[in-house]
Enzyme design. Structure first.
Site, PDB file in Angstrom:
ATOM      1  N   GLY A 157       0.856  -1.193   0.000  1.00 59.35           N
ATOM      2  CA  GLY A 157       0.000   0.000   0.000  1.00 59.35           C
ATOM      3  C   GLY A 157       0.886   1.235   0.000  1.00 59.35           C
ATOM      4  O   GLY A 157       2.030   1.194  -0.443  1.00 59.35           O
ATOM      5  N   ALA A 238       4.020  -2.789  11.533  1.00 58.62           N
ATOM      6  CA  ALA A 238       2.578  -2.694  11.262  1.00 58.62           C
ATOM      7  C   ALA A 238       1.759  -3.013  12.520  1.00 58.62           C
ATOM      8  O   ALA A 238       1.315  -2.101  13.221  1.00 58.62           O
ATOM      9  CB  ALA A 238       2.219  -3.596  10.098  1.00 58.62           C
ATOM     10  N   ARG A 239       1.566  -4.286  12.805  1.00 57.94           N
ATOM     11  CA  ARG A 239       0.833  -4.694  13.996  1.00 57.94           C
ATOM     12  C   ARG A 239       1.431  -6.002  14.518  1.00 57.94           C
ATOM     13  O   ARG A 239       1.705  -6.927  13.740  1.00 57.94           O
ATOM     14  CB  ARG A 239      -0.652  -4.937  13.681  1.00 57.94           C
ATOM     15  CG  ARG A 239      -1.475  -3.664  13.500  1.00 57.94           C
ATOM     16  CD  ARG A 239      -1.633  -2.875  14.803  1.00 57.94           C
ATOM     17  NE  ARG A 239      -2.390  -1.647  14.641  1.00 57.94           N
ATOM     18  CZ  ARG A 239      -1.876  -0.449  14.356  1.00 57.94           C
ATOM     19  NH1 ARG A 239      -0.563  -0.316  14.192  1.00 57.94           N
ATOM     20  NH2 ARG A 239      -2.648   0.620  14.256  1.00 57.94           N
ATOM     21  N   GLU A 268       0.733  -4.957  23.489  1.00 56.97           N
ATOM     22  CA  GLU A 268       1.462  -3.732  23.851  1.00 56.97           C
ATOM     23  C   GLU A 268       0.724  -2.964  24.947  1.00 56.97           C
ATOM     24  O   GLU A 268      -0.504  -2.938  24.927  1.00 56.97           O
ATOM     25  CB  GLU A 268       1.573  -2.797  22.632  1.00 56.97           C
ATOM     26  CG  GLU A 268       2.411  -3.324  21.525  1.00 56.97           C
ATOM     27  CD  GLU A 268       2.327  -2.430  20.281  1.00 56.97           C
ATOM     28  OE1 GLU A 268       1.862  -1.270  20.402  1.00 56.97           O
ATOM     29  OE2 GLU A 268       2.717  -2.895  19.205  1.00 56.97           O
ATOM     30  N   HIS A 286       6.753   0.925  19.490  1.00 58.09           N
ATOM     31  CA  HIS A 286       5.690   1.417  18.600  1.00 58.09           C
ATOM     32  C   HIS A 286       5.881   2.910  18.305  1.00 58.09           C
ATOM     33  O   HIS A 286       5.033   3.745  18.666  1.00 58.09           O
ATOM     34  CB  HIS A 286       4.305   1.153  19.195  1.00 58.09           C
ATOM     35  CG  HIS A 286       3.209   1.185  18.154  1.00 58.09           C
ATOM     36  ND1 HIS A 286       2.087   0.405  18.229  1.00 58.09           N
ATOM     37  CD2 HIS A 286       3.073   1.915  17.017  1.00 58.09           C
ATOM     38  CE1 HIS A 286       1.305   0.656  17.187  1.00 58.09           C
ATOM     39  NE2 HIS A 286       1.894   1.582  16.427  1.00 58.09           N
ATOM     40  N   GLY A 288       6.899   4.129  15.047  1.00 58.67           N
ATOM     41  CA  GLY A 288       7.051   4.341  13.611  1.00 58.67           C
ATOM     42  C   GLY A 288       6.647   5.731  13.140  1.00 58.67           C
ATOM     43  O   GLY A 288       7.301   6.316  12.277  1.00 58.67           O
TER      44      GLY A 288
HETATM   45  C1  8YV Z   1       0.165   5.476  15.995  1.00 62.95           C
HETATM   46  C2  8YV Z   1      -0.098   3.535  14.331  1.00 62.95           C
HETATM   47  O1  8YV Z   1       1.234   5.773  16.815  1.00 62.95           O
HETATM   48  O2  8YV Z   1      -1.036   4.865  12.641  1.00 62.95           O
HETATM   49  C3  8YV Z   1      -1.026   3.781  13.207  1.00 62.95           C
HETATM   50  O3  8YV Z   1      -1.766   2.853  12.850  1.00 62.95           O
HETATM   51  O4  8YV Z   1       0.040   2.465  14.770  1.00 62.95           O
HETATM   52  C4  8YV Z   1       0.722   4.652  14.903  1.00 62.95           C
HETATM   53  O5  8YV Z   1       1.121   5.530  13.906  1.00 62.95           O
HETATM   54  C5  8YV Z   1      -0.948   5.018  16.843  1.00 62.95           C
HETATM   55  O6  8YV Z   1      -1.952   4.374  16.172  1.00 62.95           O
HETATM   56  C6  8YV Z   1      -1.500   6.220  17.601  1.00 62.95           C
HETATM   57  O7  8YV Z   1      -2.808   6.071  17.985  1.00 62.95           O
END
Ligand code: 8YV
Length: 322
Positions: A157, A238-239, A268, A286, A288
């Protein structure tokens, strides 16, 4: 009269300032309200809009109990596996995410993990912080050369393509797996693999960029890890739910994988501490998307979605559409 907003977790100063200026806002300073706290404050504040993040899950039961005056729940982040979108649709609650604005920083971070894992960044850092003092010989503590190694991207993506653009600069041939092959202008020379197993077999470094959520749990399972080449590397920004962590721990411990770079984990922040005991893993909590610019842009994008819905328009990043 300003519209009424609840911000369920601490946001950057610029985002908080816009929230205060444009709304009657209740701003949480904490790490993310739980469902009970959220329902309480959204109700007592008579909120029109909610700004929240992945540490506040919007499960089916929570969505069902949100008051009707709440018109939009705007999540900060591109991933939305913490939101029951089907329940939001049922209750006609607009929900949105923040795509695009974090692609570059998450892609940068992916390269950081690739380089750190291949070039043993964690071990080198640990040696320095322990005082070094011991000479290394030419064959000590050798890493993997990144250039010339094939990068496999699971999920081509926006973020996957931004990773590919960077990896090309490092001289890495690129393969990817998506359900459907991309048009050539999006492939930019990357080779398509029809299955994740084929991608795992053919690449040297596998980068996971798939969305989380139902149907994607542990798609990088024991069998996929076993199909990866001996001495290869896995990175995940990602996850955590996408990877079978027990199988990954075993593959790292046995040396089947040379290394991993991991920014995301199951459960997490209480990640599996066995990862921390392995020298060949580079770990991050986490982070990124965690730059000043990107976190500001994510918050602003979420507020743009709120503004649109409260002005009677559709959210630009709506997660369901009528
Ligand atoms: C965030 C993330 O830090 O965008 C996403 O899906 O995992 C991260 O960029 C997180 O979701 C903040 O709520």
């Amino acid at each position: 009269m300003k519209p009424r907003l609840v911000v369920a977790q601490r946001v950057t100063e610029a985002v908080a300032a816009r929230a205060r200026a444009g709304f009657e806002a209740v701003l949480s300073e904490g790490e993310g309200m739980d469902a009970a706290a959220l329902l309480g404050v959204v109700t007592t504040h008579r909120a029109d809009a909610l700004l929240f993040g992945s540490s506040t899950p919007l499960a089916r039961e929570t969505v069902a109990r949100l008051p009707a005056h709440l018109r939009i729940a705007a999540s900060i982040g591109v991933g939305f596996d913490h939101i029951d979108v089907a329940a939001a649709r049922t209750h006609r609650l607009a929900v949105s995410n923040t795509p695009d604005v974090l692609d570059e920083c998450v892609a940068d971070f992916t390269l950081l993990l690739i380089l750190a894992a291949c070039r043993r960044a964690h071990e080198y850092e640990a040696i320095m912080r322990a005082g070094w003092r011991q000479k290394f010989l030419l064959d000590d503590l050798l890493g993997l050369r990144v250039s010339g190694r094939t990068l496999g991207i699971l999920g081509m993506g926006r973020i996957g393509r931004a990773v590919a653009a960077r990896a090309r600069g490092f001289g890495m041939p690129i393969l990817y797996h998506n359900r459907n092959r991309l048009p050539p202008e999006r492939e930019q020379g990357a080779g398509w693999c029809a299955s994740l197993g084929e991608l795992a077999e053919r690449c040297d470094i596998l980068a996971v960029h798939a969305p989380g959520g139902p149907g994607t749990e542990k798609i990088v399972d024991r069998a996929v890890l076993a199909r990866m080449k001996p001495g290869s590397v896995l990175v995940n920004v990602a996850r955590g739910s996408l990877v079978d962590e027990q199988a990954l721990l075993e593959a790292l411990g046995s040396g089947h994988l040379f290394a991993a770079g991991l920014d995301v984990f199951q459960g997490e922040p209480a990640f599996d501490l066995r990862f921390a005991a392995l020298p060949n893993v580079f770990l991050a909590p986490h982070m990124g998307s965690a730059t000043r610019e990107t976190r500001d842009a994510m918050g602003m994008r979420a507020l743009d979605n709120i503004d649109a819905v409260l002005a009677g328009r559709e959210a630009p990043d709506a997660l369901w559409r009528p």
